[in-house]
Design an enzyme around this catalytic site. Structure first.
Site, PDB file in Angstrom:
ATOM      1  N   ARG A   2      55.274  42.074  35.146  1.00  0.00           N
ATOM      2  CA  ARG A   2      56.281  42.244  36.182  1.00  0.00           C
ATOM      3  C   ARG A   2      55.917  41.339  37.355  1.00  0.00           C
ATOM      4  O   ARG A   2      54.733  41.199  37.698  1.00  0.00           O
ATOM      5  CB  ARG A   2      56.337  43.701  36.678  1.00  0.00           C
ATOM      6  CG  ARG A   2      56.989  44.681  35.710  1.00  0.00           C
ATOM      7  CD  ARG A   2      58.496  44.434  35.537  1.00  0.00           C
ATOM      8  NE  ARG A   2      59.128  45.385  34.634  1.00  0.00           N
ATOM      9  CZ  ARG A   2      59.359  45.171  33.340  1.00  0.00           C
ATOM     10  NH1 ARG A   2      59.016  44.021  32.790  1.00  0.00           N
ATOM     11  NH2 ARG A   2      59.964  46.077  32.616  1.00  0.00           N
ATOM     12  N   HIS A  31      62.648  35.812  31.930  1.00  0.00           N
ATOM     13  CA  HIS A  31      62.366  37.171  31.416  1.00  0.00           C
ATOM     14  C   HIS A  31      62.842  37.326  29.963  1.00  0.00           C
ATOM     15  O   HIS A  31      63.676  38.181  29.654  1.00  0.00           O
ATOM     16  CB  HIS A  31      63.029  38.242  32.314  1.00  0.00           C
ATOM     17  CG  HIS A  31      62.370  39.591  32.182  1.00  0.00           C
ATOM     18  ND1 HIS A  31      62.209  40.441  33.265  1.00  0.00           N
ATOM     19  CD2 HIS A  31      61.840  40.229  31.113  1.00  0.00           C
ATOM     20  CE1 HIS A  31      61.616  41.551  32.836  1.00  0.00           C
ATOM     21  NE2 HIS A  31      61.383  41.446  31.538  1.00  0.00           N
TER      22      HIS A  31
HETATM   23  P1  NAP Z   1      51.253  50.272  28.188  1.00  0.00           P
HETATM   24  O1  NAP Z   1      51.126  50.557  26.724  1.00  0.00           O
HETATM   25  O2  NAP Z   1      51.713  51.374  29.077  1.00  0.00           O
HETATM   26  O3  NAP Z   1      49.818  49.749  28.683  1.00  0.00           O
HETATM   27  C1  NAP Z   1      49.519  49.523  30.020  1.00  0.00           C
HETATM   28  C2  NAP Z   1      48.067  49.072  30.136  1.00  0.00           C
HETATM   29  O4  NAP Z   1      47.823  48.714  31.508  1.00  0.00           O
HETATM   30  C3  NAP Z   1      47.054  50.163  29.774  1.00  0.00           C
HETATM   31  O5  NAP Z   1      45.978  49.601  29.076  1.00  0.00           O
HETATM   32  C4  NAP Z   1      46.602  50.674  31.127  1.00  0.00           C
HETATM   33  O6  NAP Z   1      45.299  51.172  31.170  1.00  0.00           O
HETATM   34  C5  NAP Z   1      46.651  49.413  31.966  1.00  0.00           C
HETATM   35  N1  NAP Z   1      46.747  49.746  33.387  1.00  0.00           N
HETATM   36  C6  NAP Z   1      47.707  50.449  34.028  1.00  0.00           C
HETATM   37  N2  NAP Z   1      47.418  50.560  35.330  1.00  0.00           N
HETATM   38  C7  NAP Z   1      46.246  49.915  35.518  1.00  0.00           C
HETATM   39  C8  NAP Z   1      45.422  49.681  36.656  1.00  0.00           C
HETATM   40  N3  NAP Z   1      45.760  50.130  37.867  1.00  0.00           N
HETATM   41  N4  NAP Z   1      44.285  48.979  36.478  1.00  0.00           N
HETATM   42  C9  NAP Z   1      43.917  48.537  35.246  1.00  0.00           C
HETATM   43  N5  NAP Z   1      44.657  48.722  34.139  1.00  0.00           N
HETATM   44  C10 NAP Z   1      45.806  49.400  34.281  1.00  0.00           C
HETATM   45  O7  NAP Z   1      52.228  49.055  28.441  1.00  0.00           O
HETATM   46  P2  NAP Z   1      52.728  47.916  27.412  1.00  0.00           P
HETATM   47  O8  NAP Z   1      53.710  48.481  26.469  1.00  0.00           O
HETATM   48  O9  NAP Z   1      51.538  47.222  26.865  1.00  0.00           O
HETATM   49  O10 NAP Z   1      53.522  46.960  28.409  1.00  0.00           O
HETATM   50  C11 NAP Z   1      52.927  46.443  29.588  1.00  0.00           C
HETATM   51  C12 NAP Z   1      54.013  45.949  30.532  1.00  0.00           C
HETATM   52  O11 NAP Z   1      54.603  44.766  30.020  1.00  0.00           O
HETATM   53  C13 NAP Z   1      55.201  46.901  30.680  1.00  0.00           C
HETATM   54  O12 NAP Z   1      54.942  47.917  31.624  1.00  0.00           O
HETATM   55  C14 NAP Z   1      56.312  45.974  31.127  1.00  0.00           C
HETATM   56  O13 NAP Z   1      56.399  45.959  32.537  1.00  0.00           O
HETATM   57  C15 NAP Z   1      55.875  44.602  30.627  1.00  0.00           C
HETATM   58  N6  NAP Z   1      56.819  44.056  29.610  1.00  0.00           N
HETATM   59  C16 NAP Z   1      57.395  42.860  29.846  1.00  0.00           C
HETATM   60  C17 NAP Z   1      58.275  42.329  28.910  1.00  0.00           C
HETATM   61  C18 NAP Z   1      58.933  40.987  29.124  1.00  0.00           C
HETATM   62  O14 NAP Z   1      59.903  40.650  28.433  1.00  0.00           O
HETATM   63  N7  NAP Z   1      58.431  40.152  30.006  1.00  0.00           N
HETATM   64  C19 NAP Z   1      58.542  43.041  27.739  1.00  0.00           C
HETATM   65  C20 NAP Z   1      57.918  44.253  27.523  1.00  0.00           C
HETATM   66  C21 NAP Z   1      57.039  44.762  28.479  1.00  0.00           C
HETATM   67  P3  NAP Z   1      44.845  52.444  30.308  1.00  0.00           P
HETATM   68  O15 NAP Z   1      44.712  51.933  28.911  1.00  0.00           O
HETATM   69  O16 NAP Z   1      43.585  52.836  30.909  1.00  0.00           O
HETATM   70  O17 NAP Z   1      45.951  53.459  30.447  1.00  0.00           O
END
Ligand code: NAP
Length: 276
Positions: A191, A239
């Site tokens: 993001r 995006h």
């Molecule tokens: P997810 O499964 O919820 O994983 C989030 C990861 O971030 C987890 O490992 C979490 O740690 C870590 N995290 C959260 N807060 C943190 C902090 N303060 N400090 C350190 N680590 C932290 O999310 P995901 O499915 O992998 O997706 C990640 C993000 O990608 C989404 O939230 C979305 O915004 C973005 N995204 C973008 C696109 C695009 O088209 N550009 C598409 C899809 C997603 P823990 O393991 O300890 O919980």
């Protein structure tokens, strides 16, 4: 606003909903995000605190993200950025590939852990950073603020796959970018607001960062006057790195609707207190 019978709605599939729209549905039992991220949904402060929220977790979405990251990595490794600039000046300047050996992935959730595993499998040295400590074969894992510097210290390429929350907004600020190796490349596919725009521009101008590939922005579409459009060293995509595919996402949305009807827990439920 067009919903004629707000009382009848028990399940809502939402994406960037207008503020207050969800709160106006008194019998809502659950919310389903149409994407993997939920920051735009949770930014509506009128959202009932106890309302369960699910998000999309889809192998097709993950595959699409890996394809994007592979492409970006090879774009920089094979110096397509430099050759593109050289072409504009009709310069014939062969060079060997850039030394991109070490990758750090910020966020080791669904997408981040898949990316870390994927690049470790390709033979890159990979570090990963998250809130809680993970264990992933072939990946050196770090957790928490106190291990951030260690996690990024060796990175030639830094991939941001964190969710946007109160804790991650502006996380990549001047102080944290300063902890990177000089000449590192940043890839933000998470993001826009996780990166401090000014700090990024400054890091590119000083050469701290060699380049940045940005798929996400604080304001989307990126305003025409924003300096990212014209800053040398920035590669922009609108995006598109991993867009929800309705054909593959619809089954889990339907399953969550059935679960709500049956009083069962949702698939891929978001932790409302953590915000992801
Ligand atoms: P997810 O499964 O919820 O994983 C989030 C990861 O971030 C987890 O490992 C979490 O740690 C870590 N995290 C959260 N807060 C943190 C902090 N303060 N400090 C350190 N680590 C932290 O999310 P995901 O499915 O992998 O997706 C990640 C993000 O990608 C989404 O939230 C979305 O915004 C973005 N995204 C973008 C696109 C695009 O088209 N550009 C598409 C899809 C997603 P823990 O393991 O300890 O919980």
């Amino acid at each position: 606003p067009e919903i004629s019978q707000p009382d009848a709605v028990e399940f809502a599939v939402v994406w960037k909903q207008p503020t207050g729209a969800v709160a106006s549905l008194p019998n809502l039992k659950a919310l389903q995000s149409f994407g993997a991220g939920v920051d735009s949904i949770l930014s509506d402060l009128t959202l009932p605190a106890s309302l369960p929220l699910a998000r999309i977790v889809d192998p097709h979405l993950t595959a699409s993200m890996l394809e994007y990251l592979d492409t970006v990595l090879n774009y920089y490794r094979l110096r397509f950025d430099e050759f593109g600039t050289n072409q504009q000046q009709q310069l014939w300047k062969p060079r060997s590939p850039r030394k991109i050996r070490h990758l750090t992935v910020l966020g080791l959730g669904e997408l981040g852990s898949a990316a870390a595993r994927h690049f470790a499998g390709l033979g890159y040295a990979v570090s990963g950073w998250s809130g809680r400590l993970h264990q992933i074969d072939g990946v050196q894992c770090f957790a928490g603020d106190h291990q951030f510097a260690e996690a990024v210290a060796e990175a030639d390429l830094l991939i941001c796959l964190l969710p946007l929350t109160g804790a991650t907004e502006n996380l990549l600020n001047e102080a944290r970018l300063a902890q990177l190796k000089t000449g590192a490349i940043l890839v933000n596919v998470a993001r826009g607001a996780i990166v401090d725009d000014e700090a990024l521009l400054c890091a590119l101008q000083t050469g701290k960062l060699a380049a940045a590939c940005l798929d996400v922005f604080r304001i989307e579409p990126l305003p025409v006057e924003h300096p990212f459009w014209t800053t040398s060293g920035i590669l922009l995509t609108p995006h598109i790195s991993a867009v929800t595919n309705a054909d593959t996402a619809v089954a889990q949305i339907a399953e969550n609707y059935r679960r709500v009807q049956a009083g069962l827990p949702l698939l891929n439920q978001v932790d409302r207190t953590r915000g992801y």
